[in-house]
Design a protein around this motif. Structure first.
Motif, PDB file in Angstrom:
ATOM      1  N   THR B  64       0.652  -1.292   0.006  1.00 20.36           N
ATOM      2  CA  THR B  64       0.142  -0.230   0.339  1.00 20.36           C
ATOM      3  C   THR B  64       0.885   1.585   0.266  1.00 20.36           C
ATOM      4  O   THR B  64       0.370   1.890   0.089  1.00 20.36           O
ATOM      5  N   VAL B  65       2.539   0.935   0.087  1.00 14.10           N
ATOM      6  CA  VAL B  65       3.416   2.220   0.418  1.00 14.10           C
ATOM      7  C   VAL B  65       3.101   2.786  -1.548  1.00 14.10           C
ATOM      8  O   VAL B  65       3.542   2.136  -2.188  1.00 14.10           O
ATOM      9  N   PRO B  66       2.841   4.168  -1.594  1.00 10.15           N
ATOM     10  CA  PRO B  66       2.711   4.496  -3.050  1.00 10.15           C
ATOM     11  C   PRO B  66       4.123   4.013  -4.328  1.00 10.15           C
ATOM     12  O   PRO B  66       4.759   4.595  -3.167  1.00 10.15           O
ATOM     13  N   LEU B  68       5.268   6.141  -6.142  1.00  7.91           N
ATOM     14  CA  LEU B  68       5.964   7.540  -6.114  1.00  7.91           C
ATOM     15  C   LEU B  68       6.644   7.543  -4.673  1.00  7.91           C
ATOM     16  O   LEU B  68       8.103   8.110  -4.667  1.00  7.91           O
ATOM     17  N   VAL B  69       6.366   7.189  -3.266  1.00 13.60           N
ATOM     18  CA  VAL B  69       7.066   7.850  -2.177  1.00 13.60           C
ATOM     19  C   VAL B  69       7.918   6.518  -2.343  1.00 13.60           C
ATOM     20  O   VAL B  69       9.399   7.687  -1.959  1.00 13.60           O
ATOM     21  N   GLY B  72      11.013   7.647  -4.030  1.00 11.81           N
ATOM     22  CA  GLY B  72      11.300   9.082  -3.704  1.00 11.81           C
ATOM     23  C   GLY B  72      12.122   8.718  -2.803  1.00 11.81           C
ATOM     24  O   GLY B  72      13.369   9.657  -2.575  1.00 11.81           O
ATOM     25  N   ILE B  73      12.107   7.845  -2.190  1.00 11.03           N
ATOM     26  CA  ILE B  73      12.684   7.735  -0.184  1.00 11.03           C
ATOM     27  C   ILE B  73      14.370   7.057  -1.360  1.00 11.03           C
ATOM     28  O   ILE B  73      14.739   7.034  -0.715  1.00 11.03           O
ATOM     29  N   PHE B  75      15.328   7.277  -3.884  1.00 17.13           N
ATOM     30  CA  PHE B  75      15.887   7.743  -5.017  1.00 17.13           C
ATOM     31  C   PHE B  75      16.990   9.374  -4.022  1.00 17.13           C
ATOM     32  O   PHE B  75      17.936   9.713  -4.127  1.00 17.13           O
ATOM     33  N   TRP B 153       3.525   0.970 -13.881  1.00 14.74           N
ATOM     34  CA  TRP B 153       4.282   1.431 -13.146  1.00 14.74           C
ATOM     35  C   TRP B 153       5.885   2.138 -13.213  1.00 14.74           C
ATOM     36  O   TRP B 153       6.525   3.345 -13.027  1.00 14.74           O
ATOM     37  N   VAL B 155       6.382   4.338 -15.544  1.00 14.28           N
ATOM     38  CA  VAL B 155       6.072   5.929 -16.199  1.00 14.28           C
ATOM     39  C   VAL B 155       6.507   6.340 -14.875  1.00 14.28           C
ATOM     40  O   VAL B 155       7.021   7.559 -15.221  1.00 14.28           O
ATOM     41  N   LEU B 156       6.443   6.075 -14.163  1.00  5.15           N
ATOM     42  CA  LEU B 156       7.489   7.426 -12.427  1.00  5.15           C
ATOM     43  C   LEU B 156       9.144   7.240 -12.845  1.00  5.15           C
ATOM     44  O   LEU B 156       9.815   7.836 -12.099  1.00  5.15           O
ATOM     45  N   MET B 159       9.664   9.905 -13.952  1.00  3.09           N
ATOM     46  CA  MET B 159       9.634  11.800 -12.589  1.00  3.09           C
ATOM     47  C   MET B 159      11.243  11.830 -11.574  1.00  3.09           C
ATOM     48  O   MET B 159      11.606  12.848 -11.566  1.00  3.09           O
TER      49      MET B 159
END
Lengths: 198, 216
Positions: B64-66, B68-69, B72-73, B75, B153, B155-156, B159
């Motif tokens: 359930t952790v998105p 994106l996050v 992000g982390i 990275f 996914w 696609v991210l 980002m």
């Protein structure tokens, strides 16, 4: 730590979208069940919608509705339709034919049989589909901020940009809690519905 | 229509590169996810049911952790490298395969394993010749699902500036250019469907003739 307004915004997106998904999904599911002609078309479209990346789907909807919450809600609805439509169809299809026959034999019209016998019997399976849709939409709504819809996605993106670990963790944690609470609560209702029917 | 032709003329070579980068992310991540998922599934199926009753929900919570996050982390620690994307995508690809493989292995009737043991098979032989083939349709369903998700996914990756089809989508959203968004979305959807068809094909080739048309 976390902006409550963002959490509420997120919940708002999820709840409105889930409400719309339920109504549209059940309507399409019934249509799929009733019409052999539309069945492959609807299931195929719902299937294809899932293969389009969320961000692309949101971007396309944004072309028509601009950077608003409406865009995010429409995107979530399109993306989470499949489980509701499919479960509705599978649920209606799986009802014991003898029960359908009995309903018609009692003099019910097709519509009455659908509303009073078939849909109630298929409810646990339909509800399972709605549960999947709701939990998925919590995750999809995170992308909402890319197209200007706000929600916790905005908090998270800012935190990533500024490398603010505490906010990032708290934001993620609130999302997880949201998903788990909805999943558990709806799982409980699902179990009750199932035991009522047997 | 003319916009599409113009897009292909000016961005055609970018598009080919993007598709290849995207494909690479998907194949590598699903590959790694698949190997880890199979190892975990086999391990869990050998341990008492209590272990998996705890382990599977815990893994489910992490799901359930998105994305994106997660990217992000990661990275922040691993930087702008393909590795960052691959770690994140592999972990997401792992869940559906693990869940399905575990359920598939467990659904093999005890009598069949017993019979195999009676024939003198070792544990390893039972796993490779009885349990895995019987669990195959369930395992493939998991791989198929996670491949379709991973295409989405990946696609991210754009980002954090690592290319793939996401770069068209992100630029398209920022500049409100639907041709660019479609230029990323349509190839991604085609890629997902094509990979799913490829997996169906491989499954068909790998399934023993006697088991075809059988539901798990």
């Amino acid at each position: 730590m976390i902006d409550t307004a963002r959490v509420l915004q997120h919940l708002h997106l999820v709840l409105v979208a889930s409400f719309a998904t339920t109504i549209i999904g059940v309507a399409l599911g019934v249509l799929t069940y009733l019409s052999a002609l539309l069945r492959p078309v609807i299931l195929w479209i719902a299937d294809i919608l899932q293969t389009i990346p969320v961000l692309a789907l949101l971007g396309l909807v944004m072309v028509f509705f601009g950077p608003t919450a409406t865009t995010v809600i429409i995107g979530i609805v399109l993306y989470s339709l499949l489980p509701v439509v499919r479960n509705c169809y599978v649920g209606l299809e799986g009802i014991n034919p003898a029960l359908k026959e009995a309903a018609r034999g009692m003099g019910m019209t097709k519509l009455q049989a659908l509303l009073w016998v078939e849909l109630p019997l298929a409810l646990p399976i339909i509800f399972a589909g709605i549960r999947i849709a709701v939990v998925t939409s919590i995750g999809i709504a995170v992308f909402g901020n890319v197209v200007g819809g706000g929600g916790l996605g905005a908090t998270l993106t800012n935190a990533i940009r500024t490398q603010n670990m505490p906010v990032l963790l708290w934001g993620t944690l609130s999302l997880m809690v949201m998903a788990i609470v909805f999943d558990t609560a709806m799982g409980f209702v699902e179990k009750r519905l199932k035991s009522r029917n047997t | 229509m003319s916009a599409a032709i113009q897009f292909l003329e000016t961005r055609g070579s970018d598009l080919v590169t993007a598709v290849l980068v995207h494909l690479q992310f998907v194949v590598v991540s699903v590959g790694i996810g698949f190997v880890m998922a199979m190892l975990l599934a086999i391990m869990l199926s050998r341990l008492p049911a209590k272990v998996s009753a705890v382990a599977l929900p815990v893994l489910g919570v992490f799901q359930t952790v998105p994305g994106l996050v997660f990217i992000g982390i990661l990275f922040m620690y691993t930087g702008i490298r393909p590795l960052t994307v691959i770690i994140a995508l592999s972990i997401y690809a792992l869940f559906p395969i693990l869940k399905n493989s575990y359920a598939g292995i467990l659904s093999v009737p005890e009598a069949m394993k017993e019979a195999a043991r009676g024939c003198g098979m070792t544990d390893l032989q039972i796993l490779c010749k009885v349990e895995l083939p019987l669990a195959m349709s369930s395992i493939f369903a998991g791989v198929r699902m996670s491949t379709i998700y991973t295409v989405s996914w990946a696609v991210l990756a754009a980002m954090i500036g690592l290319g793939g089809l996401g770069q068209f989508i992100f630029i398209g959203i920022e500049t409100n250019n639907q041709v660019l968004i479609l230029g990323g979305a349509i190839p991604a959807a085609i890629l997902a469907v094509a990979l799913a068809m490829l997996i169906d094909f491989v499954q068909d080739k790998l399934t023993p003739r006697g088991m075809k048309g059988r539901k798990p």
